[in-house]
Scaffold this motif. Structure first.
Motif, PDB file in Angstrom:
ATOM      1  N   SER A  69     -28.712 -45.652 -22.832  1.00 17.90           N
ATOM      2  CA  SER A  69     -27.464 -45.341 -23.517  1.00 17.90           C
ATOM      3  C   SER A  69     -26.852 -46.635 -24.054  1.00 17.90           C
ATOM      4  N   LYS A  70     -25.974 -46.506 -25.023  1.00 16.22           N
ATOM      5  CA  LYS A  70     -25.317 -47.681 -25.595  1.00 16.22           C
ATOM      6  C   LYS A  70     -24.557 -48.439 -24.517  1.00 16.22           C
ATOM      7  N   ASN A  71     -23.901 -47.694 -23.608  1.00 12.73           N
ATOM      8  CA  ASN A  71     -23.137 -48.318 -22.535  1.00 12.73           C
ATOM      9  C   ASN A  71     -24.046 -49.135 -21.616  1.00 12.73           C
ATOM     10  N   SER A  72     -25.190 -48.559 -21.253  1.00 13.08           N
ATOM     11  CA  SER A  72     -26.132 -49.265 -20.381  1.00 13.08           C
ATOM     12  C   SER A  72     -26.703 -50.486 -21.082  1.00 13.08           C
ATOM     13  N   ARG A  73     -27.017 -50.323 -22.364  1.00 12.76           N
ATOM     14  CA  ARG A  73     -27.637 -51.406 -23.125  1.00 12.76           C
ATOM     15  C   ARG A  73     -26.660 -52.564 -23.355  1.00 12.76           C
ATOM     16  N   GLU A  74     -25.393 -52.245 -23.582  1.00 15.28           N
ATOM     17  CA  GLU A  74     -24.426 -53.285 -23.917  1.00 15.28           C
ATOM     18  C   GLU A  74     -23.641 -53.803 -22.712  1.00 15.28           C
ATOM     19  N   LYS A  75     -23.561 -52.990 -21.644  1.00 12.37           N
ATOM     20  CA  LYS A  75     -22.749 -53.369 -20.492  1.00 12.37           C
ATOM     21  C   LYS A  75     -23.588 -53.818 -19.299  1.00 12.37           C
ATOM     22  N   PHE A  76     -24.497 -52.960 -18.867  1.00 17.46           N
ATOM     23  CA  PHE A  76     -25.235 -53.251 -17.636  1.00 17.46           C
ATOM     24  C   PHE A  76     -26.433 -54.180 -17.846  1.00 17.46           C
ATOM     25  N   LEU A  77     -27.164 -53.982 -18.945  1.00 18.44           N
ATOM     26  CA  LEU A  77     -28.364 -54.787 -19.167  1.00 18.44           C
ATOM     27  C   LEU A  77     -28.077 -56.283 -19.277  1.00 18.44           C
ATOM     28  N   PHE A 175     -31.170 -55.982 -10.207  1.00 18.83           N
ATOM     29  CA  PHE A 175     -29.771 -56.342 -10.423  1.00 18.83           C
ATOM     30  C   PHE A 175     -29.149 -55.543 -11.565  1.00 18.83           C
ATOM     31  N   GLY A 176     -29.608 -54.304 -11.735  1.00 18.77           N
ATOM     32  CA  GLY A 176     -29.133 -53.465 -12.829  1.00 18.77           C
ATOM     33  C   GLY A 176     -27.650 -53.149 -12.784  1.00 18.77           C
ATOM     34  N   PHE A 177     -27.049 -53.124 -11.579  1.00 23.66           N
ATOM     35  CA  PHE A 177     -25.614 -52.849 -11.456  1.00 23.66           C
ATOM     36  C   PHE A 177     -24.820 -54.089 -11.049  1.00 23.66           C
ATOM     37  N   ALA A 178     -25.489 -55.232 -11.003  1.00 22.44           N
ATOM     38  CA  ALA A 178     -24.815 -56.455 -10.560  1.00 22.44           C
ATOM     39  C   ALA A 178     -23.673 -56.834 -11.492  1.00 22.44           C
ATOM     40  N   LYS A 179     -22.615 -57.375 -10.894  1.00 25.09           N
ATOM     41  CA  LYS A 179     -21.448 -57.769 -11.700  1.00 25.09           C
ATOM     42  C   LYS A 179     -20.706 -58.912 -11.025  1.00 25.09           C
ATOM     43  N   GLU A 180     -20.305 -59.895 -11.839  1.00 21.66           N
ATOM     44  CA  GLU A 180     -19.446 -60.956 -11.313  1.00 21.66           C
ATOM     45  C   GLU A 180     -18.108 -60.323 -10.965  1.00 21.66           C
ATOM     46  N   SER A 181     -17.700 -60.472  -9.715  1.00 23.10           N
ATOM     47  CA  SER A 181     -16.524 -59.746  -9.220  1.00 23.10           C
ATOM     48  C   SER A 181     -15.468 -60.666  -8.628  1.00 23.10           C
ATOM     49  N   PHE A 182     -15.385 -61.868  -9.164  1.00 21.01           N
ATOM     50  CA  PHE A 182     -14.429 -62.851  -8.645  1.00 21.01           C
ATOM     51  C   PHE A 182     -13.862 -63.654  -9.802  1.00 21.01           C
ATOM     52  N   ASP A 183     -12.534 -63.748  -9.857  1.00 16.10           N
ATOM     53  CA  ASP A 183     -11.857 -64.539 -10.885  1.00 16.10           C
ATOM     54  C   ASP A 183     -11.763 -65.979 -10.380  1.00 16.10           C
ATOM     55  N   ARG A 184     -12.530 -66.853 -10.999  1.00 14.91           N
ATOM     56  CA  ARG A 184     -12.624 -68.224 -10.509  1.00 14.91           C
ATOM     57  C   ARG A 184     -11.326 -69.009 -10.714  1.00 14.91           C
ATOM     58  N   SER A 185     -10.570 -68.659 -11.739  1.00 13.50           N
ATOM     59  CA  SER A 185      -9.330 -69.396 -11.999  1.00 13.50           C
ATOM     60  C   SER A 185      -8.243 -69.039 -10.997  1.00 13.50           C
ATOM     61  N   SER A 186      -8.113 -67.740 -10.693  1.00 16.69           N
ATOM     62  CA  SER A 186      -7.076 -67.315  -9.748  1.00 16.69           C
ATOM     63  C   SER A 186      -7.594 -67.246  -8.313  1.00 16.69           C
ATOM     64  N   ARG A 187      -8.922 -67.398  -8.167  1.00 16.50           N
ATOM     65  CA  ARG A 187      -9.560 -67.321  -6.829  1.00 16.50           C
ATOM     66  C   ARG A 187      -9.284 -65.984  -6.161  1.00 16.50           C
ATOM     67  N   THR A 194     -16.054 -49.197 -11.532  1.00 13.73           N
ATOM     68  CA  THR A 194     -17.307 -48.537 -11.910  1.00 13.73           C
ATOM     69  C   THR A 194     -17.943 -48.038 -10.625  1.00 13.73           C
ATOM     70  N   PHE A 195     -18.026 -46.738 -10.496  1.00  8.13           N
ATOM     71  CA  PHE A 195     -18.460 -46.142  -9.226  1.00  8.13           C
ATOM     72  C   PHE A 195     -19.965 -45.896  -9.287  1.00  8.13           C
ATOM     73  N   CYS A 196     -20.716 -46.984  -9.045  1.00 10.40           N
ATOM     74  CA  CYS A 196     -22.162 -46.945  -9.200  1.00 10.40           C
ATOM     75  C   CYS A 196     -22.843 -47.152  -7.851  1.00 10.40           C
ATOM     76  N   GLY A 197     -24.162 -47.033  -7.877  1.00 12.73           N
ATOM     77  CA  GLY A 197     -24.940 -47.208  -6.667  1.00 12.73           C
ATOM     78  C   GLY A 197     -25.794 -45.989  -6.388  1.00 12.73           C
ATOM     79  N   HIS A 209     -13.414 -42.579  -5.450  1.00 14.64           N
ATOM     80  CA  HIS A 209     -13.090 -43.065  -6.804  1.00 14.64           C
ATOM     81  C   HIS A 209     -11.820 -43.913  -6.817  1.00 14.64           C
ATOM     82  N   LYS A 210     -11.733 -44.807  -5.842  1.00 16.21           N
ATOM     83  CA  LYS A 210     -10.633 -45.758  -5.775  1.00 16.21           C
ATOM     84  C   LYS A 210     -11.165 -47.145  -6.146  1.00 16.21           C
TER      85      LYS A 210
END
Length: 299
Positions: A69-77, A175-187, A194-197, A209-210
């Protein structure tokens, strides 16, 4: 003889479907020879290859971009590619080369000569303590690198995604669902919406869904994996749906304790319960996994 001939012919056909002559020329120029198909998923196929110069085996993941899907191709890949390239750790699957051709992405990576953790657990009906602790510590070390160095959550940890190398080293993969989940500037941790897994490994916050702490979501998945390593079954019954599973999650720690089948040391069960705490604020961290004295002393 006829059967073997048909099998080889079929294998060549599958290879040619994913590697046309021009692509195969590129592969050959890079020093690789594609040998056979290993498996297939929704978006691609995995092949076994060998580097002719070094005789090193490799797995080639061929991703069909036009089937995504476009979302998978542009977001997750892009996230998967970035995480895969940056993952330089002995307990994370290493990538040798990546190139794109004919609406497909070709990723050459380490070959897991002994399959995945799921297959080994099923074959042996659970693992012995020292083996389970050793592989769990190795997977935790890989996860600690993801969390602490790349600030990235895996978001799909399960025994299927923990591979065993030819030297029996556990390596985290996919690492298909991997995501950087930390704001380095604000720590600060960036909560995920995104409720994946994979359902049996999803923490209560995902099922509800929280917005959730994806790092703590990984710890929950590690807890489910840890339980499976010893008991060769899931700690929660996911077949009745997410609502029933949530009820089991919040029956804490009574439900988990009712599922123990092997008499394990208290420290092993305590660690499992620390990972499977439905309150993500009280759930342990990856630093606590790699420093856990029980795991270290028994690995």
């Amino acid at each position: 003889m006829g059967s073997n001939s048909k099998s080889r012919s079929s294998s060549k056909s599958i290879v040619s479907d994913c590697f046309d002559s021009k692509t195969m020329a590129v592969v050959s120029h890079k020093g690789y020879e594609v040998q056979k198909k290993l498996g297939a998923g929704a978006f691609g196929t995995v092949f076994k290859a060998v580097n002719r110069k070094t005789n090193q085996l490799a797995a080639v993941k061929v991703i069909a971009l036009d089937k995504m899907s476009k979302n998978s191709r542009e977001k997750f890949l892009p996230r998967e590619i970035e995480t895969t390239i940056n993952s330089r750790h002995p307990n994370l699957v290493q990538v040798f080369d990546i190139f794109r051709a004919n609406h497909r992405l070709y990723i050459f990576m380490e070959f897991a000569g002994n399959g995945d953790l799921t297959g080994f657990i099923r074959k042996h009906n659970g693992l012995k303590i020292r083996l389970a602790c050793g592989w769990f510590l190795q997977a935790s070390n890989g996860l600690a690198y993801l969390h602490g160095t790349l600030y990235t959550a895996h978001r799909d940890i399960k025994p299927d995604n923990i591979l065993l190398s030819e030297k029996w080293v556990a390596k985290m993969s996919d690492f298909g669902f991997a995501k950087e989940s930390f704001d380095r500037s604000s720590r600060r941790v960036l909560l995920s919406s995104t409720f994946c897994g994979t359902l049996p490994f999803e923490c209560p916050q995902i099922l509800e869904h929280k917005p959730y702490d994806a790092f703590k979501g990984d710890i929950w998945s590690m807890g489910v994996t840890f339980f499976i390593m010893f008991h060769n079954k899931f700690p929660f019954n996911y077949r009745d749906g997410s609502k029933a599973m949530l009820k089991q999650h919040y029956d804490y720690p009574g439900h988990i304790r009712s599922k123990y089948e092997r008499k394990l040391p208290h420290d092993a069960n305590r660690l499992c319960e620390d990972m499977l705490n439905p309150d993500e604020g009280k759930r342990c961290s990856v630093k606590e996994l790699v420093s856990n004295s029980y795991i270290k002393n028994n690995s």
